[in-house]
Design a protein around this motif. Structure first.
Motif, PDB file in Angstrom:
ATOM      1  N   GLY A 133      -2.931   2.351  -4.873  1.00  0.00           N
ATOM      2  CA  GLY A 133      -2.956   2.045  -3.447  1.00  0.00           C
ATOM      3  C   GLY A 133      -2.155   2.974  -2.573  1.00  0.00           C
ATOM      4  O   GLY A 133      -2.077   2.763  -1.353  1.00  0.00           O
ATOM      5  N   SER A 134      -1.531   4.031  -3.163  1.00  0.00           N
ATOM      6  CA  SER A 134      -0.766   4.947  -2.311  1.00  0.00           C
ATOM      7  C   SER A 134      -0.589   6.295  -3.008  1.00  0.00           C
ATOM      8  O   SER A 134      -0.621   6.390  -4.236  1.00  0.00           O
ATOM      9  CB  SER A 134       0.622   4.376  -1.974  1.00  0.00           C
ATOM     10  N   ILE A 135      -0.373   7.313  -2.158  1.00  0.00           N
ATOM     11  CA  ILE A 135      -0.123   8.656  -2.664  1.00  0.00           C
ATOM     12  C   ILE A 135       1.209   8.691  -3.425  1.00  0.00           C
ATOM     13  O   ILE A 135       1.323   9.304  -4.487  1.00  0.00           O
ATOM     14  CB  ILE A 135      -0.085   9.677  -1.508  1.00  0.00           C
ATOM     15  N   ARG A 136       2.198   8.006  -2.860  1.00  0.00           N
ATOM     16  CA  ARG A 136       3.536   8.019  -3.469  1.00  0.00           C
ATOM     17  C   ARG A 136       3.519   7.401  -4.862  1.00  0.00           C
ATOM     18  O   ARG A 136       4.079   7.963  -5.817  1.00  0.00           O
ATOM     19  CB  ARG A 136       4.515   7.265  -2.568  1.00  0.00           C
ATOM     20  N   ALA A 137       2.879   6.245  -4.987  1.00  0.00           N
ATOM     21  CA  ALA A 137       2.821   5.581  -6.297  1.00  0.00           C
ATOM     22  C   ALA A 137       2.072   6.452  -7.313  1.00  0.00           C
ATOM     23  O   ALA A 137       2.485   6.572  -8.477  1.00  0.00           O
ATOM     24  CB  ALA A 137       2.125   4.221  -6.169  1.00  0.00           C
ATOM     25  N   GLU A 151      -4.011   2.984   5.950  1.00  0.00           N
ATOM     26  CA  GLU A 151      -3.574   1.712   6.533  1.00  0.00           C
ATOM     27  C   GLU A 151      -2.059   1.651   6.418  1.00  0.00           C
ATOM     28  O   GLU A 151      -1.516   1.288   5.365  1.00  0.00           O
ATOM     29  CB  GLU A 151      -4.221   0.529   5.806  1.00  0.00           C
ATOM     30  N   GLY A 152      -1.373   2.023   7.508  1.00  0.00           N
ATOM     31  CA  GLY A 152       0.084   2.078   7.461  1.00  0.00           C
ATOM     32  C   GLY A 152       0.528   3.121   6.468  1.00  0.00           C
ATOM     33  O   GLY A 152       0.127   4.282   6.545  1.00  0.00           O
ATOM     34  N   ARG A 153       1.322   2.694   5.501  1.00  0.00           N
ATOM     35  CA  ARG A 153       1.790   3.623   4.476  1.00  0.00           C
ATOM     36  C   ARG A 153       0.880   3.622   3.244  1.00  0.00           C
ATOM     37  O   ARG A 153       1.135   4.364   2.291  1.00  0.00           O
ATOM     38  CB  ARG A 153       3.215   3.249   4.056  1.00  0.00           C
ATOM     39  N   GLY A 154      -0.127   2.776   3.265  1.00  0.00           N
ATOM     40  CA  GLY A 154      -1.016   2.692   2.118  1.00  0.00           C
ATOM     41  C   GLY A 154      -2.388   3.267   2.405  1.00  0.00           C
ATOM     42  O   GLY A 154      -2.667   3.797   3.483  1.00  0.00           O
ATOM     43  N   LEU A 155      -3.247   3.166   1.397  1.00  0.00           N
ATOM     44  CA  LEU A 155      -4.612   3.661   1.495  1.00  0.00           C
ATOM     45  C   LEU A 155      -5.580   2.565   1.061  1.00  0.00           C
ATOM     46  O   LEU A 155      -5.282   1.759   0.184  1.00  0.00           O
ATOM     47  CB  LEU A 155      -4.813   4.893   0.591  1.00  0.00           C
ATOM     48  N   ARG A 156      -6.763   2.573   1.657  1.00  0.00           N
ATOM     49  CA  ARG A 156      -7.810   1.622   1.285  1.00  0.00           C
ATOM     50  C   ARG A 156      -9.100   2.410   1.044  1.00  0.00           C
ATOM     51  O   ARG A 156      -9.419   3.330   1.797  1.00  0.00           O
ATOM     52  CB  ARG A 156      -8.016   0.586   2.398  1.00  0.00           C
TER      53      ARG A 156
END
Length: 297
Positions: free
Chosen positions: A18-22, A53-58
């Motif tokens: 769900g995120s680039i960072r993770a 979406e905010g700091r995340g991705l969908r």
């Protein structure tokens, strides 16, 4: 054209985390590297795969469809990788052999080979002759009239045909020649090339003779032990039953009464001829065939 595999992997991990960072932490690469791989894949597919979406991705609808279709491929790769890493380093030999010889001659002896060769595993498959379509067979015990020219074959055992009967049944019957079997149930093995019908051909009473027919010698031997009648089998197949007095040979068949009989050969395909483990097994089988009694336990 295949998409870049690193880009595929980055997309799959981002989609699941769900995120680039993770994803960067999971794959142990920089966030910019993950972003670049995702961009490369979107360019290759010419489709947007994520919404921010905010700091995340969908995932977009296209991204969801793509993830669904590539998920099985990643699972297959993962399973294949685990399988190859966990594969035993022990040698495994696949030996093809006729069912009855396997049950009555080979298996009672195999403990000795396995004790001498603790780094080799044996896999047994059934086969009357070598099947060239089965590429995984390392060697075969074949039952045939003459060896196949495309195989390296050595005579293992001759087909010594003998009648066999239970001791109790034998004690109440007077059996000394082939003619003495008249009126007694004969246990016929349909797959046996030398049969009671071969031996008794021309006897005027054959058409009235009672028969009990099975597909395999192993079943014929069991039926003989149960007192159903007289079986016809290879002496080697019944060696341990004769030794333990579960079956007796009521009389010997004159060689002149026997048709031409097949023999047992140990055969090796050309691509396995120099394999050290195959040569060990072949040598051991030949040693065991030299009139050595079958072990009783």
């Amino acid at each position: 054209m295949y998409p870049p595999l690193n880009a595929l992997r980055a997309f799959e991990v981002v989609a699941r985390s769900g995120s680039i960072r993770a994803a960067s932490e999971i794959l142990n690469v920089t966030q910019s590297s993950i972003s670049r791989h995702v961009s490369i894949l979107e360019g290759h597919l010419q489709r947007k795969l994520f919404y921010r979406e905010g700091r995340g991705l969908r995932l977009t609808e296209a991204g969801e469809d793509y993830l669904l279709q590539i998920a099985d491929a990643f699972e297959t790769i993962s399973n294949a990788t685990a399988a190859i890493k966990n594969r035993s380093k022990r040698a495994q030999l696949t030996l093809s052999a006729p069912l009855s010889l396997t049950a009555n001659w080979l298996i009672p002896r195999l403990k000795g080979f396995l004790a001498e060769n603790t780094d080799i595993d044996i896999r047994l498959v059934e086969g009357l002759t070598f099947d060239p379509s089965k590429k995984d067979i390392d060697c075969a015990i074949e039952y045939r009239f003459q060896p196949a020219p495309e195989l390296a074959s050595t005579l293992l055992l001759r087909d010594e045909i003998v009648p066999l009967i239970s001791p109790n049944h034998f004690n109440v019957l007077a059996l000394s020649t082939l003619d003495c079997v008249k009126g007694i149930t004969l246990i016929e093995t349909s797959r046996r090339l030398v049969s009671w019908h071969n031996l008794l051909e021309g006897k005027h009473w054959l058409c009235q003779q009672p028969f009990f027919t099975v597909n395999h010698t192993v079943h014929a031997l069991e039926a003989a032990q149960r007192g159903i009648g007289i079986a016809l089998a290879n002496r080697h197949n019944a060696h341990h039953l004769i030794d333990t007095k579960k079956l007796v040979i009521p009389f010997l068949i004159a060689p002149s009464s026997l048709p031409r009989t097949p023999r047992y050969y140990i055969s090796v395909p050309p691509h396995r001829g120099q394999n050290k483990q195959v040569l060990k097994l072949q040598s051991w089988l030949l040693k065991e065939s030299k009139d050595r009694p079958s072990p009783n336990n």
